[in-house]
Design an enzyme around this catalytic site. Structure first.
Site, short mmCIF file in Angstrom:
data_model
loop_
_atom_site.label_atom_id
_atom_site.label_comp_id
_atom_site.label_asym_id
_atom_site.label_seq_id
_atom_site.Cartn_x
_atom_site.Cartn_y
_atom_site.Cartn_z
N ARG A 132 -10.64 -11.29 1.67
CA ARG A 132 -11.47 -12.37 1.10
C ARG A 132 -10.76 -13.71 1.16
O ARG A 132 -11.40 -14.76 1.20
CB ARG A 132 -11.86 -12.00 -0.33
CG ARG A 132 -10.72 -11.88 -1.31
CD ARG A 132 -11.05 -11.03 -2.51
NE ARG A 132 -11.10 -9.61 -2.17
CZ ARG A 132 -11.39 -8.65 -3.04
NH1 ARG A 132 -11.66 -8.95 -4.30
NH2 ARG A 132 -11.41 -7.39 -2.65
N LYS A 145 0.84 -1.20 0.00
CA LYS A 145 0.00 0.00 0.00
C LYS A 145 0.87 1.25 0.00
O LYS A 145 2.04 1.22 0.42
CB LYS A 145 -0.88 0.02 1.26
CG LYS A 145 -1.96 -1.03 1.34
CD LYS A 145 -2.70 -0.91 2.66
CE LYS A 145 -3.81 -1.94 2.78
NZ LYS A 145 -4.93 -1.65 1.88
#
Length: 497
Positions: free
Chosen positions: A354, A280
């Protein structure tokens, strides 16, 4: 803090501060009339002078002399016709904010008889008392344990709340609100704890402590060896780059009948998310300690359930991991096999939530659940779609989606349903595996939910994307405690059914 109910006449109430409501449009509540009479028409004079407008969430604190109470706090509650539960909560929040910083030690809150618009579940005195109790605990929260100089203790020590009676139904409603607020505060504590302290093993220890504090909770912790044996290679691919091992945390509350199927809550517990190899940007990365907001919300809901002991069965499953880059980290292009046997091509290691949830959702099947609700700070895309006001809702069951939506309205913790159509599934097609873990920029929240849906075909399931609602940024940075009120309301709505 001491919280209590009282049905004594307001004129006899003993407190350092009396809190009353004044509407912008509409009739004064009976408690406000009583206060004005006791004060010789002083409230009416404040309105005539323009010092009190009644605008929703406006406040005026006035010191009194030669009166029953040394201080008066007047709270504007808006127009009677516009006073939804959400707007009433704004007024409550403003009032408690003033009390939190004020000089009073003992406060009498005379706001319960302020009318609210909406359905019976939202407008009853019990509902108002529950909302007041929750708001008191929520708004009096402070987190300062990591500061070298401890914040001075609040001067406020006791809050008495007016009610028409002190019977069991009203007391239970008030206590439920307080318990929900405490659940929110546990969620906030966990979320606000720095990631060098809050790692998967520490989170597991908090679950064990919850079981020690509440004998109705049973906790089991699975380590990486056990998860590997179960085939949870998708979950383990996320923790592969971290020195902190993953944990699967299971908490069970069995308050219902043995034959009753449990409602399962599944929480994403990424205790820190660097993005892994798909790193990130550095700006704002500190807020990725909140990537375990789903797990924290499950903790808060389970504590509230443990305190209130409803006749229902609830199971919590938390997938806890830390997503870090290293020489052992999962790479973009790696293919892993999930617990379900389905293979996943990992194209972006920053779509890790996920990957842990899919194995936790497969694990949830063993409990033969009545429903499964997962909550996760899953996608930035849901913030683009809904901002910070509503949680994104996806579901494979119409009735379940409707129940969660209704619970959100009652709890002032709203959700908004987004599509889970098969049209989006093709965005997850992979040339080399059963699916890939991202579907591109279009409809990012939807394709993330579509990914999860492939692991939930055997039961009624809903997904809550709380990326926009689990914490605040900026000057007010901190965990919000959501969606604990939504979850508690939803779970309690199944008691006796």
């Amino acid at each position: 803090m001491n919280f209590t109910l009282s049905n004594k006449p307001l004129a006899t109430a003993k407190a350092d501060c009396l809190v009353v409501a004044v509407p912008e449009k509409g009739d004064w509540p009976e408690s406000t009339r009583q206060a004005d009479e006791a004060l010789g028409g002083f409230l009416g004079e404040l309105i005539k002078s323009g010092d009190v407008t009644g605008k929703n969430a406006s406040t005026l604190s006035v010191p009194l002399t030669k009166q029953s109470w040394p201080r008066l706090l007047v709270v504007g509650t808006g127009a009677d016709s516009d006073r939804s539960a959400a707007n009433f909560r704004k007024a409550l929040t403003a009032a408690v904010g003033q009390l939190k910083e004020g000089p009073s030690k003992q406060v009498h809150l005379a706001l319960t008889d302020t009318p609210i618009t909406g359905g019976d579940d939202e407008t009853s005195e019990a509902a108002r008392l529950s909302l007041i109790g929750r708001t008191l605990e929520d708004q009096l929260y402070r987190f300062s344990g990591f500061k070298s100089e401890k914040a001075p203790a609040l001067k406020l020590t006791k809050v008495t709340v007016s009610a028409t009676g002190t019977g069991k139904a009203l007391k239970d409603a008030f206590d439920l609100g307080l318990a929900t607020g405490r659940g929110m505060n546990l969620t906030k504590d966990l979320g606000n704890t720095p990631p060098n302290v809050c790692h998967p093993s520490w989170l597991a220890e908090q679950a064990e402590q919850l079981a020690k504090d509440h004998e109705v909770i049973k906790t089991e912790i699975l380590d990486e060896k056990q998860m590997k044996k179960l085939g949870m290679h998708s979950l383990l691919s996320v923790s592969a780059g971290s020195a902190q091992p993953a944990r699967l945390i299971v908490m069970e509350y069995r308050g219902g009948k043995a034959k009753d199927k449990p409602h399962v809550l599944v929480g994403k517990g990424i205790t820190f998310d660097t993005g892994g190899i798909s790193l990130k940007p550095g700006e704002g990365m500190d807020e990725m300690k909140y990537d375990m907001g789903g797990a924290a919300g499950v903790f808060g809901a389970m504590q509230t359930i443990a305190e209130t002991k409803p006749a229902i069965n609830v199971v919590a499953v938390i997938a806890a991991a830390e997503n870090m880059p290293s020489g052992t980290a999962t790479r973009p292009g790696d293919i892993v096999t999930s617990m379900s046997g389905q293979t996943i091509e990992i194209l972006n290691t920053d779509a890790e939530g996920r990957l842990v949830l899919c194995d936790a959702l497969t694990y949830a099947k063993r409990f033969d659940p009545a429903t499964v609700v997962d909550l996760a700070t899953l996608t930035g895309a849901v913030i683009v779609a809904l901002g910070s006001h509503a949680t994104g809702l996806f579901s494979n069951d119409e009735a379940l989606a409707a129940q969660l939506t209704a619970a959100g309205e009652r709890a002032c913790d709203r959700v908004w349903r987004l599509p889970l159509w098969d049209d989006y599934q093709s965005q997850l097609d992979s040339n080399f595996a059963d699916m890939q873990n991202i579907g591109g920029r279009p409809a990012g929240s939807v394709t993330a939910a579509c990914f999860l849906s492939r692991f939930t075909k055997d039961y009624r399931w809903a997904h809550l994307d709380i990326a926009g609602t689990a914490w605040n940024s900026g000057k007010a940075k901190g965990s919000t405690g959501r969606p604990v009120p939504l979850l508690v309301d939803y779970l309690l709505s199944h008691v006796g059914k």
